[in-house]
Design a protein around this motif. Structure first.
Motif, PDB file in Angstrom:
ATOM      1  N   MET A  54      31.567   1.569 -20.930  1.00 44.55           N
ATOM      2  CA  MET A  54      30.953   2.042 -19.616  1.00 44.55           C
ATOM      3  C   MET A  54      30.979   1.374 -18.470  1.00 44.55           C
ATOM      4  SD  MET A  54      27.496   4.404 -19.382  1.00 44.55           S
ATOM      5  CE  MET A  54      26.420   3.900 -18.066  1.00 44.55           C
ATOM      6  N   ASN A  55      31.627   1.523 -17.509  1.00 41.85           N
ATOM      7  CA  ASN A  55      31.516   0.638 -16.248  1.00 41.85           C
ATOM      8  C   ASN A  55      30.888   1.227 -15.259  1.00 41.85           C
ATOM      9  OD1 ASN A  55      33.452  -1.441 -16.990  1.00 41.85           O
ATOM     10  ND2 ASN A  55      35.042   0.032 -16.473  1.00 41.85           N
ATOM     11  N   VAL A  56      29.791   0.564 -14.659  1.00 39.57           N
ATOM     12  CA  VAL A  56      28.843   0.986 -13.601  1.00 39.57           C
ATOM     13  C   VAL A  56      29.253   0.259 -12.513  1.00 39.57           C
ATOM     14  CG1 VAL A  56      26.334   1.128 -12.927  1.00 39.57           C
ATOM     15  CG2 VAL A  56      26.995   1.455 -15.306  1.00 39.57           C
ATOM     16  N   HIS A  57      29.358   0.798 -11.088  1.00 39.74           N
ATOM     17  CA  HIS A  57      29.685   0.116  -9.952  1.00 39.74           C
ATOM     18  C   HIS A  57      28.447   0.321  -9.143  1.00 39.74           C
ATOM     19  CE1 HIS A  57      33.664  -0.728 -10.910  1.00 39.74           C
ATOM     20  NE2 HIS A  57      33.781   0.492 -11.312  1.00 39.74           N
ATOM     21  N   ILE A  58      27.743  -0.718  -8.624  1.00 39.61           N
ATOM     22  CA  ILE A  58      26.435  -0.558  -7.678  1.00 39.61           C
ATOM     23  C   ILE A  58      26.967  -0.961  -6.355  1.00 39.61           C
ATOM     24  CG2 ILE A  58      24.274  -1.545  -7.555  1.00 39.61           C
ATOM     25  CD1 ILE A  58      24.187  -2.100 -10.500  1.00 39.61           C
ATOM     26  N   CYS A  59      26.672   0.018  -5.323  1.00 38.50           N
ATOM     27  CA  CYS A  59      26.959  -0.771  -4.139  1.00 38.50           C
ATOM     28  C   CYS A  59      25.429  -0.592  -3.278  1.00 38.50           C
ATOM     29  CB  CYS A  59      27.762   0.688  -3.266  1.00 38.50           C
ATOM     30  SG  CYS A  59      29.333   0.716  -4.076  1.00 38.50           S
ATOM     31  N   HIS A  60      25.523  -1.366  -2.324  1.00 43.19           N
ATOM     32  CA  HIS A  60      24.309  -1.748  -1.563  1.00 43.19           C
ATOM     33  C   HIS A  60      23.134  -2.035  -2.212  1.00 43.19           C
ATOM     34  CE1 HIS A  60      26.877  -0.063   1.455  1.00 43.19           C
ATOM     35  NE2 HIS A  60      27.139   1.142   0.762  1.00 43.19           N
ATOM     36  N   THR A  61      23.382  -2.923  -3.485  1.00 45.53           N
ATOM     37  CA  THR A  61      22.145  -3.187  -4.022  1.00 45.53           C
ATOM     38  C   THR A  61      21.835  -4.836  -3.733  1.00 45.53           C
ATOM     39  OG1 THR A  61      22.789  -1.949  -5.721  1.00 45.53           O
ATOM     40  CG2 THR A  61      21.378  -3.613  -6.225  1.00 45.53           C
ATOM     41  N   VAL A  62      20.627  -5.037  -3.659  1.00 42.09           N
ATOM     42  CA  VAL A  62      20.319  -6.314  -3.267  1.00 42.09           C
ATOM     43  C   VAL A  62      19.349  -6.857  -4.492  1.00 42.09           C
ATOM     44  CG1 VAL A  62      18.936  -7.950  -1.959  1.00 42.09           C
ATOM     45  CG2 VAL A  62      19.972  -6.158  -0.934  1.00 42.09           C
ATOM     46  N   SER A  63      19.787  -7.998  -5.281  1.00 43.84           N
ATOM     47  CA  SER A  63      18.911  -8.523  -6.211  1.00 43.84           C
ATOM     48  C   SER A  63      17.760  -8.918  -5.727  1.00 43.84           C
ATOM     49  CB  SER A  63      19.758  -9.577  -7.074  1.00 43.84           C
ATOM     50  OG  SER A  63      20.979  -9.112  -7.510  1.00 43.84           O
ATOM     51  N   PRO A  64      16.766  -8.931  -6.538  1.00 42.66           N
ATOM     52  CA  PRO A  64      15.266  -9.579  -6.154  1.00 42.66           C
ATOM     53  C   PRO A  64      15.493 -11.229  -6.366  1.00 42.66           C
ATOM     54  CG  PRO A  64      15.090  -8.501  -8.371  1.00 42.66           C
ATOM     55  CD  PRO A  64      16.847  -8.190  -7.795  1.00 42.66           C
ATOM     56  N   GLU A  65      14.656 -11.824  -5.526  1.00 43.00           N
ATOM     57  CA  GLU A  65      14.694 -13.154  -5.517  1.00 43.00           C
ATOM     58  C   GLU A  65      13.985 -13.640  -7.032  1.00 43.00           C
ATOM     59  OE1 GLU A  65      15.269 -15.709  -3.396  1.00 43.00           O
ATOM     60  OE2 GLU A  65      16.249 -13.842  -1.936  1.00 43.00           O
ATOM     61  N   LEU A  66      14.643 -14.472  -7.674  1.00 44.36           N
ATOM     62  CA  LEU A  66      14.270 -15.137  -8.887  1.00 44.36           C
ATOM     63  C   LEU A  66      14.124 -16.554  -8.954  1.00 44.36           C
ATOM     64  CD1 LEU A  66      16.925 -13.360 -11.363  1.00 44.36           C
ATOM     65  CD2 LEU A  66      14.528 -12.785 -10.790  1.00 44.36           C
ATOM     66  N   THR A  67      13.015 -17.078  -9.434  1.00 41.52           N
ATOM     67  CA  THR A  67      12.829 -18.480  -9.659  1.00 41.52           C
ATOM     68  C   THR A  67      13.814 -18.999 -10.761  1.00 41.52           C
ATOM     69  OG1 THR A  67      11.377 -18.195 -11.506  1.00 41.52           O
ATOM     70  CG2 THR A  67      10.214 -18.036  -9.330  1.00 41.52           C
ATOM     71  N   ALA A  68      13.843 -20.334 -10.741  1.00 35.75           N
ATOM     72  CA  ALA A  68      14.947 -20.718 -11.770  1.00 35.75           C
ATOM     73  C   ALA A  68      14.500 -20.365 -13.271  1.00 35.75           C
ATOM     74  CB  ALA A  68      14.812 -22.461 -11.603  1.00 35.75           C
ATOM     75  N   GLU A  69      13.372 -20.250 -13.571  1.00 41.37           N
ATOM     76  CA  GLU A  69      12.852 -20.010 -14.829  1.00 41.37           C
ATOM     77  C   GLU A  69      13.055 -18.644 -15.250  1.00 41.37           C
ATOM     78  OE1 GLU A  69       8.574 -20.700 -14.315  1.00 41.37           O
ATOM     79  OE2 GLU A  69       8.842 -22.432 -16.160  1.00 41.37           O
ATOM     80  N   GLU A  70      12.926 -17.700 -14.242  1.00 46.61           N
ATOM     81  CA  GLU A  70      13.252 -16.304 -14.230  1.00 46.61           C
ATOM     82  C   GLU A  70      14.732 -16.143 -14.468  1.00 46.61           C
ATOM     83  OE1 GLU A  70       9.614 -14.344 -11.519  1.00 46.61           O
ATOM     84  OE2 GLU A  70      11.581 -14.664 -10.785  1.00 46.61           O
ATOM     85  N   ALA A  71      15.547 -16.760 -13.885  1.00 41.00           N
ATOM     86  CA  ALA A  71      17.094 -16.590 -13.784  1.00 41.00           C
ATOM     87  C   ALA A  71      17.321 -17.146 -15.376  1.00 41.00           C
ATOM     88  CB  ALA A  71      17.691 -17.380 -12.769  1.00 41.00           C
ATOM     89  N   ALA A  72      16.824 -18.135 -15.659  1.00 42.25           N
ATOM     90  CA  ALA A  72      17.248 -18.741 -16.899  1.00 42.25           C
ATOM     91  C   ALA A  72      16.786 -17.749 -18.085  1.00 42.25           C
ATOM     92  CB  ALA A  72      16.474 -19.957 -17.214  1.00 42.25           C
ATOM     93  N   LEU A  73      15.853 -17.039 -18.188  1.00 43.90           N
ATOM     94  CA  LEU A  73      15.355 -16.411 -19.256  1.00 43.90           C
ATOM     95  C   LEU A  73      15.879 -14.912 -19.172  1.00 43.90           C
ATOM     96  CD1 LEU A  73      13.389 -15.596 -21.287  1.00 43.90           C
ATOM     97  CD2 LEU A  73      11.679 -14.582 -19.587  1.00 43.90           C
ATOM     98  N   LEU A  74      16.301 -14.636 -17.591  1.00 44.41           N
ATOM     99  CA  LEU A  74      17.140 -13.578 -17.654  1.00 44.41           C
ATOM    100  C   LEU A  74      18.713 -13.639 -18.310  1.00 44.41           C
ATOM    101  CD1 LEU A  74      17.221 -10.367 -16.612  1.00 44.41           C
ATOM    102  CD2 LEU A  74      18.326 -11.336 -14.383  1.00 44.41           C
ATOM    103  N   ARG A  75      19.148 -14.873 -18.020  1.00 42.91           N
ATOM    104  CA  ARG A  75      20.609 -15.205 -18.614  1.00 42.91           C
ATOM    105  C   ARG A  75      20.414 -15.232 -20.404  1.00 42.91           C
ATOM    106  NH1 ARG A  75      21.135 -18.577 -14.440  1.00 42.91           N
ATOM    107  NH2 ARG A  75      19.814 -20.003 -15.341  1.00 42.91           N
TER     108      ARG A  75
END
Length: 144
Positions: A1-22
């Protein structure tokens, strides 16, 4: 399933949050648990002792567990993940470490000590099994 998202802004993430999300995104399954106190006398009586618990080791300290839980809850608040605790089936080996952990052993001991007191309702500890999954917004944030 492919999803295309238009006009979406990602929230600001700290380095720790980004690492955990990955880490969540790269995991086949990312187990989380709630450590609860329950009552054998009143089934519906439940108290959450620790929420959004993800262990890397059975010896993780309370400080490590709370810091990781805070990050997980922030990611959920930002709409990047969902913490789901309604599992009908699960892989037992994913959750054995939680039952064997030092922190859960302390909670079990606390429940046993409390059970000896008159009027104390919470007489056993319970591991409520769950999983963290990326939302569409979380997948989008990873793609940036």
């Amino acid at each position: 399933m492919n999803v295309h998202i238009c006009h979406t802004v990602s929230p600001e993430l700290t380095a720790e949050e980004a690492a955990l999300l990955r880490e969540i995104g790269q995991s086949r399954r990312y187990p989380v648990c709630r450590f609860e106190l329950r009552s054998t006398r009143e089934e519906e009586l439940v108290s959450t002792a620790l929420n959004a618990v993800h262990l890397e080791s059975a010896q993780d300290t309370m400080d490590i567990i709370k810091a990781r839980a805070a990050l997980l809850l922030k990611l959920e608040e930002k709409g990047l993940i969902v913490l789901y605790y309604g599992l009908k089936t699960f892989v037992k080996s994913d959750y054995q470490m939680y039952h064997d952990s030092d922190v859960f052993a302390q909670l079990c001991q606390l429940a046993q000590e409390g059970a000896k007191r008159e009027g104390y309702l919470f007489d056993y500890a319970f591991v409520k099994k769950g999983i963290a999954v990326l939302t569409v917004r979380g997948k989008y944030a990873l793609s940036k």
